[in-house]
Design an enzyme around this catalytic site. Structure first.
Site, PDB file in Angstrom:
ATOM      1  NE  ARG A   1      -3.301   2.708   2.617  1.00 57.31           N
ATOM      2  CZ  ARG A   1      -3.536   3.433   3.304  1.00 57.31           C
ATOM      3  NH1 ARG A   1      -3.093   3.185   4.703  1.00 57.31           N
ATOM      4  NH2 ARG A   1      -4.145   4.809   3.255  1.00 57.31           N
TER       5      ARG A   1
ATOM      6  CG  HIS B   1      -1.504   9.161   2.979  1.00 62.98           C
ATOM      7  ND1 HIS B   1      -1.878   7.790   3.560  1.00 62.98           N
ATOM      8  CD2 HIS B   1      -1.452   9.578   4.382  1.00 62.98           C
ATOM      9  CE1 HIS B   1      -1.590   7.493   4.595  1.00 62.98           C
ATOM     10  NE2 HIS B   1      -1.279   8.577   5.288  1.00 62.98           N
TER      11      HIS B   1
ATOM     12  CD  GLU C   1      -5.915   7.946   9.381  1.00 62.79           C
ATOM     13  OE1 GLU C   1      -5.370   8.930   9.750  1.00 62.79           O
ATOM     14  OE2 GLU C   1      -5.464   6.961   9.856  1.00 62.79           O
TER      15      GLU C   1
ATOM     16  CG  ASN D   1      -5.916   3.816   8.392  1.00 62.06           C
ATOM     17  OD1 ASN D   1      -5.631   2.714   7.392  1.00 62.06           O
ATOM     18  ND2 ASN D   1      -5.400   4.884   7.916  1.00 62.06           N
TER      19      ASN D   1
ATOM     20  CE1 TYR E   1      -1.094   2.882  13.441  1.00 62.57           C
ATOM     21  CE2 TYR E   1      -2.949   3.865  12.567  1.00 62.57           C
ATOM     22  CZ  TYR E   1      -1.553   3.610  12.460  1.00 62.57           C
ATOM     23  OH  TYR E   1      -0.871   3.578  11.194  1.00 62.57           O
TER      24      TYR E   1
ATOM     25  CD  GLU F   1      -2.451   4.082   8.315  1.00 64.20           C
ATOM     26  OE1 GLU F   1      -2.179   4.557   9.295  1.00 64.20           O
ATOM     27  OE2 GLU F   1      -2.395   4.960   7.111  1.00 64.20           O
TER      28      GLU F   1
HETATM   29  C1  GBH Z   1      -2.102   7.303  10.728  1.00 70.52           C
HETATM   30  O1  GBH Z   1      -3.126   7.920  11.391  1.00 70.52           O
HETATM   31  C2  GBH Z   1      -1.791   7.942   9.305  1.00 70.52           C
HETATM   32  O2  GBH Z   1      -2.614   7.388   8.258  1.00 70.52           O
HETATM   33  C3  GBH Z   1      -0.462   7.655   8.793  1.00 70.52           C
HETATM   34  O3  GBH Z   1       0.008   8.407   7.750  1.00 70.52           O
HETATM   35  C4  GBH Z   1       0.663   7.556   9.854  1.00 70.52           C
HETATM   36  O4  GBH Z   1       1.876   7.277   9.675  1.00 70.52           O
HETATM   37  C5  GBH Z   1       0.116   6.896  11.167  1.00 70.52           C
HETATM   38  O5  GBH Z   1      -1.102   7.276  11.529  1.00 70.52           O
HETATM   39  C6  GBH Z   1       1.113   6.611  12.266  1.00 70.52           C
HETATM   40  O6  GBH Z   1       1.280   7.911  12.907  1.00 70.52           O
HETATM   41  O7  GBH Z   1      -1.702  14.177  18.959  1.00 70.52           O
HETATM   42  O8  GBH Z   1      -3.537  15.532  18.618  1.00 70.52           O
HETATM   43  O9  GBH Z   1      -1.775  15.601  16.900  1.00 70.52           O
HETATM   44  C7  GBH Z   1      -3.544   7.751  12.483  1.00 70.52           C
HETATM   45  C8  GBH Z   1      -4.551   8.665  13.262  1.00 70.52           C
HETATM   46  C9  GBH Z   1      -4.846  10.525  14.206  1.00 70.52           C
HETATM   47  C10 GBH Z   1      -2.578   9.530  14.152  1.00 70.52           C
HETATM   48  C11 GBH Z   1      -4.171  11.808  15.172  1.00 70.52           C
HETATM   49  C12 GBH Z   1      -1.863  10.948  14.821  1.00 70.52           C
HETATM   50  C13 GBH Z   1      -2.321  12.663  16.092  1.00 70.52           C
HETATM   51  C14 GBH Z   1      -3.285  13.531  16.973  1.00 70.52           C
HETATM   52  N1  GBH Z   1      -3.670   9.829  13.684  1.00 70.52           N
HETATM   53  N2  GBH Z   1      -2.899  11.819  15.257  1.00 70.52           N
HETATM   54  S1  GBH Z   1      -2.623  14.692  17.790  1.00 70.52           S
END
Ligand code: GBH
Length: 492
Positions: free
Chosen positions: A84, A129, A174, A317, A319, A387
């Site tokens: 991807r 993206h 996202e 995605n 986590y 993801e």
């Molecule tokens: C993913 O988003 C992205 O799609 C990807 O590109 C990235 O590499 C991956 O995360 C890992 O970081 O602390 O308030 O600034 C996941 C969702 C939501 C991740 C918000 C980071 C930061 C929130 N994301 N976030 S904040």
């Protein structure tokens, strides 16, 4: 971690696909090479280097633009079925407008796609993206309704250029982060802050843009190219803190306002934004806040119909998870914001293991829960996990925590498939290597490979997790006791 697998359900279905992932701005570098135009991340990190917490940017990133062949080798070493990656809009159309293509940029993606296919790796392409061409921001970016047609034109060209070899498409990665963080909170590029307003305008256009891209694929390409087009949504699983009615309702509102905002219009039977979301934002806007109309724009019935059903699969995605209670401070109704609209206070449970990324904690059961939420609320659509991964800092080659995370989440995925009947057909380990991590720069990485960002050629070194993942892919099973020389499991 204690690790028990239910009998009989420890292997993946025969046709289940495993992949590894990345995104253009996070990996390519070469930000101004060979005619590439400037995008909103190039622009913002140049104008305001402190926007990113460690002052980093994607100017060089992993230098993948110049390491194409060796990166394909490295993906092949994981035995991944698919890769991807995303296309940088301004690399192939420097102004954002499709009348002006950049042949060198197009050539890069042709070489990448051809190289993957020659190595039996299926290309899985994200069309957008996060790296909007800067000229399109200067006419307003996503809140400008015309962006739906500009995106359609771009997607049309991308299908035309690469669709003879690419069968798997994700329109957007996202939408919540693009819109809410980019245009409401200002924590991602372009860093615009109009709380409770910008994100809704952006999302409205984005959903229409997605539907138009889907439509163009159906009209011009599906019959000959025979591929599939989906969208990827970030799904945090929200659990009520207690079984009280208030907490349960708060968790449901959180799911609706983050996940349902995008998934409901596309995957629900009726389409459109969730009814409670429309009512809540309309009511706060027009009463307490004194707006003439709801801050959430309205779709026409024709638009609702065009968005509803406009995806062949749902990209997820995932986590981490949160616990929710009803928002304690409910007296700030006058200030518009998505958080007041949501009216839920959600935070990670203290008992859940932290990662190097401050924004999520480990809770493998949340994956099974959100998959079941999708199954029960949206008619059990095909889901592709686009993801999932574990953030660590430093070199961490002996990455036991990442291995445990992967095993635990994959085990929950197997429960969702075998015990619950969720239609999950593929899993993407995020990420193939450490990447530029947006607002966090290079503070942490998710890589199956470590990248030395201080070395000129951005040396890649395999982590233990890359071998474990390879073993899972090759055996199609989770093997919690998997060991290999020099990388035996244990505490670091
Ligand atoms: C993913 O988003 C992205 O799609 C990807 O590109 C990235 O590499 C991956 O995360 C890992 O970081 O602390 O308030 O600034 C996941 C969702 C939501 C991740 C918000 C980071 C930061 C929130 N994301 N976030 S904040």
């Amino acid at each position: 971690v204690s690790f028990t697998l239910a009998a009989d359900d420890h292997s993946f279905p025969e046709d289940f696909q495993f992949g590894v992932g990345s995104a253009a701005y996070q990996i390519e570098g070469a930000w101004n090479a060979d005619g590439k135009g400037e995008n909103i991340w190039d622009f913002l990190t140049r104008k305001n280097p402190n926007f990113v917490s460690d002052g980093g940017n994607g100017n060089i990133a992993c230098n993948s633009y110049n390491r194409l062949e060796s990166d394909i080798e490295l993906i092949k070493n994981t035995s991944a079925n698919f890769y991807r990656f995303s296309i940088s809009w301004s690399r192939i159309f420097p102004t954002g407008h499709t009348y002006l293509p950049n042949p060198d940029g197009i050539d890069y993606y042709n070489r990448l796609i051809d190289g993957l296919i020659a190595n039996d790796i299926t290309p899985f392409v994200t069309i957008y993206h996060w790296d909007l061409p800067q000229p399109l921001l200067e006419i307003g970016g996503w809140p400008n309704p015309l962006m739906a047609d500009y995106f359609k034109d771009y997607a049309d060209k991308v299908f035309d250029l690469f669709g003879d070899r690419v069968e798997n498409w994700i329109t957007f990665n996202e939408p919540y982060q693009i819109c809410e963080q980019g245009f409401s909170e200002g924590t991602l590029a372009p860093g615009y802050r109009q709380m409770g307003i910008g994100g809704y305008l952006c999302a409205h256009t984005l959903l229409l843009a997605h539907a138009k891209a889907y439509e163009v694929y159906n009209e011009k390409y599906r019959a000959t190219q025979k591929g599939r087009v989906g969208i990827t949504v970030h799904g945090v699983w929200a659990e009520p803190e207690s079984d009280s009615a208030a907490d349960t309702a708060a968790a449901t509102r959180y799911m609706m306002m983050h996940f349902g905002w995008f998934v409901h219009p596309i995957f629900s039977t009726n389409g459109d934004y969730p009814v409670d979301m429309k009512n809540r934002i309309n009511q706060l806007s027009t009463t307490q806040q004194g707006f003439k109309r709801s801050r959430l724009p309205t779709f026409t019935q024709a638009e609702i119909n065009s968005i509803r059903g406009s995806a062949d699969f749902l990209g997820l995605n995932h986590y981490g998870s949160v616990h929710c209670i009803q928002l304690a401070n409910q007296n700030d109704y006058e200030t518009p914001s998505h958080i007041v609209d949501t009216n839920a206070e959600c935070y990670p449970n203290e008992d859940w293991e932290e990662t190097a990324a401050p924004w999520y904690v480990v809770h493998a059961g949340g994956l099974r829960s959100i998959l079941n939420w999708i199954r029960t609320n949206y008619g059990n659509p095909e889901v592709i996990i686009t993801e999932n991964g574990y953030a660590s800092s430093g070199e961490n080659l002996h990455d036991c925590n990442r291995v445990n995370y992967m095993n635990d989440y994959l085990e929950q995925l197997l429960h969702a498939i075998h015990d619950d009947g969720c239609k999950v057909t593929a899993y993407t380990a995020w990420s193939i290597m450490d990447l530029f991590e947006w607002d966090y720069g290079y503070a942490y990485g998710f890589g199956l490979y470590h990248v030395d960002f201080t070395s000129a050629d951005r040396t890649r070194t395999p982590r233990m997790s890359s071998y474990v993942y390879k073993n899972i892919i090759e055996t199609r099973e989770i093997n919690p006791s998997f060991e290999l020389d020099g990388f035996e499991r244990g505490v670091d």
